[in-house]
Design a protein around this motif. Sequence first.
Motif, PDB file in Angstrom:
ATOM      1  N   GLU A  19       1.595   5.175   7.681  1.00 29.94           N
ATOM      2  CA  GLU A  19       0.926   6.114   6.789  1.00 29.94           C
ATOM      3  C   GLU A  19       0.395   5.454   5.523  1.00 29.94           C
ATOM      4  N   PHE A  20       1.166   4.539   4.931  1.00 28.83           N
ATOM      5  CA  PHE A  20       0.717   3.920   3.678  1.00 28.83           C
ATOM      6  C   PHE A  20      -0.522   3.074   3.912  1.00 28.83           C
ATOM      7  N   LEU A  21      -0.588   2.404   5.069  1.00 27.76           N
ATOM      8  CA  LEU A  21      -1.762   1.585   5.372  1.00 27.76           C
ATOM      9  C   LEU A  21      -2.958   2.477   5.689  1.00 27.76           C
ATOM     10  N   ALA A  22      -2.738   3.535   6.434  1.00 27.09           N
ATOM     11  CA  ALA A  22      -3.822   4.472   6.748  1.00 27.09           C
ATOM     12  C   ALA A  22      -4.423   5.035   5.468  1.00 27.09           C
ATOM     13  N   LYS A  23      -3.570   5.424   4.518  1.00 27.41           N
ATOM     14  CA  LYS A  23      -4.065   5.954   3.253  1.00 27.41           C
ATOM     15  C   LYS A  23      -4.865   4.902   2.492  1.00 27.41           C
ATOM     16  N   SER A  24      -4.400   3.654   2.533  1.00 27.15           N
ATOM     17  CA  SER A  24      -5.115   2.572   1.852  1.00 27.15           C
ATOM     18  C   SER A  24      -6.503   2.364   2.440  1.00 27.15           C
ATOM     19  N   LEU A  25      -6.623   2.515   3.747  1.00 34.62           N
ATOM     20  CA  LEU A  25      -7.913   2.321   4.407  1.00 34.62           C
ATOM     21  C   LEU A  25      -8.861   3.485   4.133  1.00 34.62           C
ATOM     22  N   VAL A  26      -8.316   4.698   4.053  1.00 35.60           N
ATOM     23  CA  VAL A  26      -9.145   5.840   3.657  1.00 35.60           C
ATOM     24  C   VAL A  26      -9.627   5.658   2.221  1.00 35.60           C
ATOM     25  N   ASP A  27      -8.721   5.255   1.337  1.00 31.92           N
ATOM     26  CA  ASP A  27      -9.088   5.013  -0.066  1.00 31.92           C
ATOM     27  C   ASP A  27     -10.155   3.921  -0.169  1.00 31.92           C
ATOM     28  N   LEU A  28     -10.037   2.893   0.661  1.00 31.10           N
ATOM     29  CA  LEU A  28     -11.028   1.811   0.663  1.00 31.10           C
ATOM     30  C   LEU A  28     -12.399   2.342   1.048  1.00 31.10           C
ATOM     31  N   SER A  29     -12.437   3.212   2.048  1.00 30.28           N
ATOM     32  CA  SER A  29     -13.728   3.769   2.480  1.00 30.28           C
ATOM     33  C   SER A  29     -14.386   4.559   1.356  1.00 30.28           C
ATOM     34  N   ILE A  30     -13.579   5.282   0.597  1.00 32.07           N
ATOM     35  CA  ILE A  30     -14.111   6.055  -0.530  1.00 32.07           C
ATOM     36  C   ILE A  30     -14.588   5.122  -1.643  1.00 32.07           C
TER      37      ILE A  30
END
Length: 273
Positions: A193-204
């Motif tokens: 979950e923490f990595l998934a959130k980081s990747l979503v944040d990166l896309s933004i």
Amino acid sequence: MTQFAELIVTCCKLSELELRSYIKEVLASRNFSIQEDRYLSQRSGEFSSIHNLLAIRGNPKVCLVSHTDVCRDHQKLQGIPPKGTTPDYIVNPAIKNLMHFDNLVAVIQDESCLAQVGGDDRVGVANALWLAVTTDSPLGILLTTDEEIGLVSAKQVDFPELIDFELLVQIDRGNQPHQEIVTEIFETQICQEFLAKSLVDLSIKKGKPRQEVVGRGTDVFAIKSNGRCKNAINLTCGYHNSFGSNPAEYIVLHEAEETMEYVKDIIEFMQNK
């Protein structure tokens, strides 16, 4: 036509055996070490020489995953020629303008809509090759086959190096109105979950916002389920009308290009973690 679009066209047009030969030539010229396993397809003839392939350059944290088989080939082997053609019809990818969700956009599609152009998953292959050629980044590339008939070769992937990657990025999701990141498949979390959130944040942060979604079966699901990797995601990459060997399948160029840029961002982000 951009050079990236030209590469997509090349990947779509080549037969699977020709594509594999082309890939190995390109990757070898860009300092990748290449290995293949002993996977043996149940398809006869030229397909029996196509295996799972892992290419590595440097000491990467990310491995890109795509499959080289396309539904149109499986259909031909069943004795069903592309709609309105003979069995030896060769797909002819062309750049067109097409209405896509109420917008006129540039797409790649078979010129006469007589055969599946092959966006699923030749867009993923083109993404990996483009980043292999245009960057010097440490990078892994895993190519499978027989994905379209049940993730067959992915279920047998056993490269020990895969567990060393922090993330497997599959570029193989289509038919969606929005750009997405698949982090869960069939109630299985394939990415922490923490990595998934980081990747979503990166896309933004990079101006390429993506939404996190639950997906369906694809190669990284089989690989993760077999304990062969730490984390995996699957990304939408711009192919649409891709249902079986639908001859109306098309690739939206700006979506494919945006995915490529985002994958490049992911590689840089993960390498610097």
